[in-house]
Design an enzyme around this catalytic site. Structure first.
Site, PDB file in Angstrom:
ATOM      1  N   ILE A   1       0.837  -1.205   0.000  1.00  0.00           N
ATOM      2  CA  ILE A   1       0.000   0.000   0.000  1.00  0.00           C
ATOM      3  C   ILE A   1       0.870   1.253   0.000  1.00  0.00           C
ATOM      4  CG2 ILE A   1      -1.666   1.340   1.355  1.00  0.00           C
ATOM      5  CD1 ILE A   1      -2.882  -1.355   2.250  1.00  0.00           C
TER       6      ILE A   1
ATOM      7  N   ASP B   1      12.669   1.968  13.196  1.00  0.00           N
ATOM      8  CA  ASP B   1      11.839   0.978  13.873  1.00  0.00           C
ATOM      9  C   ASP B   1      10.746   1.742  14.615  1.00  0.00           C
ATOM     10  OD1 ASP B   1      10.629  -0.883  15.485  1.00  0.00           O
ATOM     11  OD2 ASP B   1      12.454  -1.512  16.527  1.00  0.00           O
TER      12      ASP B   1
ATOM     13  N   ASN C   1       1.104   4.852   7.538  1.00  0.00           N
ATOM     14  CA  ASN C   1       0.684   3.630   6.875  1.00  0.00           C
ATOM     15  C   ASN C   1       1.270   2.370   7.507  1.00  0.00           C
ATOM     16  OD1 ASN C   1      -0.125   1.862   4.507  1.00  0.00           O
ATOM     17  ND2 ASN C   1       2.096   1.841   4.251  1.00  0.00           N
TER      18      ASN C   1
ATOM     19  N   SER D   1      -7.932  -0.417   9.468  1.00  0.00           N
ATOM     20  CA  SER D   1      -8.167  -1.781   9.004  1.00  0.00           C
ATOM     21  C   SER D   1      -9.634  -2.128   9.188  1.00  0.00           C
ATOM     22  CB  SER D   1      -7.312  -2.768   9.810  1.00  0.00           C
ATOM     23  OG  SER D   1      -7.700  -4.101   9.566  1.00  0.00           O
TER      24      SER D   1
ATOM     25  N   TYR E   1      -4.221  -6.281  17.699  1.00  0.00           N
ATOM     26  CA  TYR E   1      -4.195  -5.601  16.404  1.00  0.00           C
ATOM     27  C   TYR E   1      -5.480  -4.813  16.177  1.00  0.00           C
ATOM     28  CZ  TYR E   1      -3.911  -4.895  11.359  1.00  0.00           C
ATOM     29  OH  TYR E   1      -3.889  -4.331  10.101  1.00  0.00           O
TER      30      TYR E   1
ATOM     31  N   LYS F   1      -5.931  -0.556  15.879  1.00  0.00           N
ATOM     32  CA  LYS F   1      -6.450   0.113  14.692  1.00  0.00           C
ATOM     33  C   LYS F   1      -7.709   0.930  15.007  1.00  0.00           C
ATOM     34  CE  LYS F   1      -3.462  -1.148  11.539  1.00  0.00           C
ATOM     35  NZ  LYS F   1      -2.641  -0.165  10.809  1.00  0.00           N
TER      36      LYS F   1
END
Length: 258
Positions: A23, A71, A98, A155, A168, A172
């Site tokens: 992406i 990082d 992103n 997401s 996760y 998001k």
């Protein structure tokens, strides 16, 4: 390739985190085609990032494109990334947060005990905290110029729980509250803030070997492509009236916005 003086992105600088991924790379190509210089962030894929730079400068020789390693689970490296970009290319006009990481994948039927609180915090630091910090760092110059585009890559998991795990999905969904606050606060300063929420996009590190079972969940009958998400980011960057929005692109998996 020539660019008109009226091109709104000509001469702008975009910092794209995770720019060596599907992406990020696709978005960089679209923005470079609009006349944007690109700060190409990567974590470990140096050779891929260098390929992206070569591709961008071949596409539009008038722009600048430079790689930057960091990082994003380490806030000191986030600060270093911002400083290096500013010192090398100037202050970003466009920030596309992103980059992201899944860490453990336990799936929708996984055991909550499998994700430690330490991993939970690491996921949030990488997926949410680094974007918050980069936005803080970029905002002052955007306010001075009365122009800025801040975007986050969310997401489908943020609204549905997804197929990775609670660490996760929650990292998001937290981005959405951040988008709404930033958009309302800085709308009158020429700064827009939005997010794109992809679902099941191939050619990315998170979807290397997707199963047919996952594809069967999508009404369109196929997985998405990175450029289909990049086209949304391009539209948002070009549109000064669109702010405070989460744009879902998931092949019809959800019937409306979260």
């Amino acid at each position: 390739m020539s660019f008109k003086d009226t091109d709104p992105l000509r001469g702008k600088l975009a910092l794209i985190t995770g720019c060596s991924g599907g992406i990020g790379r696709a978005t960089a190509l679209r923005l470079a085609n609009q006349g944007c210089s690109i700060a190409v962030h990567y974590h470990s894929a140096k050779s891929v990032a260098e390929e992206v730079v070569a591709e961008l400068t071949q596409l539009n020789p008038s722009i600048k494109a430079v790689t930057f390693k960091a990082d994003l689970s380490n806030y000191d490296e986030v600060r270093k990334l911002h400083k290096e970009v500013v010192d090398t290319l100037g202050h970003p006009d466009i920030l596309f947060n992103n980059a992201g990481a899944t860490f453990s994948v336990i799936g929708p039927q996984g055991d909550l005990q499998a994700v430690s609180v330490e991993e939970f915090e690491q996921t949030w630091r990488t997926n949410t905290g680094s974007g918050y910090l980069l936005t803080q760092l970029c905002l002052a110059a955007m306010l001075e110029k009365k122009y800025g585009r801040v975007l986050f890559c969310s997401s489908l998991a943020a609204g549905t729980g997804g197929v990775i795990g609670p660490h996760y999905a929650s990292s998001k969904s937290a981005l959405h509250g951040l988008v709404h606050w930033l958009a309302m606060r800085y709308a009158k300063d020429g700064i827009t803030c939005n997010a794109v929420a992809p679902g099941l996009i191939t050619e990315t590190t998170m979807m290397k070997n997707p199963s047919d079972e996952l594809k069967a969940r999508l009404p369109v009958g196929r997985f998405g492509k990175p450029d289909e998400i990049a086209s949304i980011v391009e539209m948002i960057v070009l549109n000064s009236y669109m702010t405070n929005k989460i744009i879902v692109a998931d092949g019809g998996a959800t019937p409306s916005a979260f």
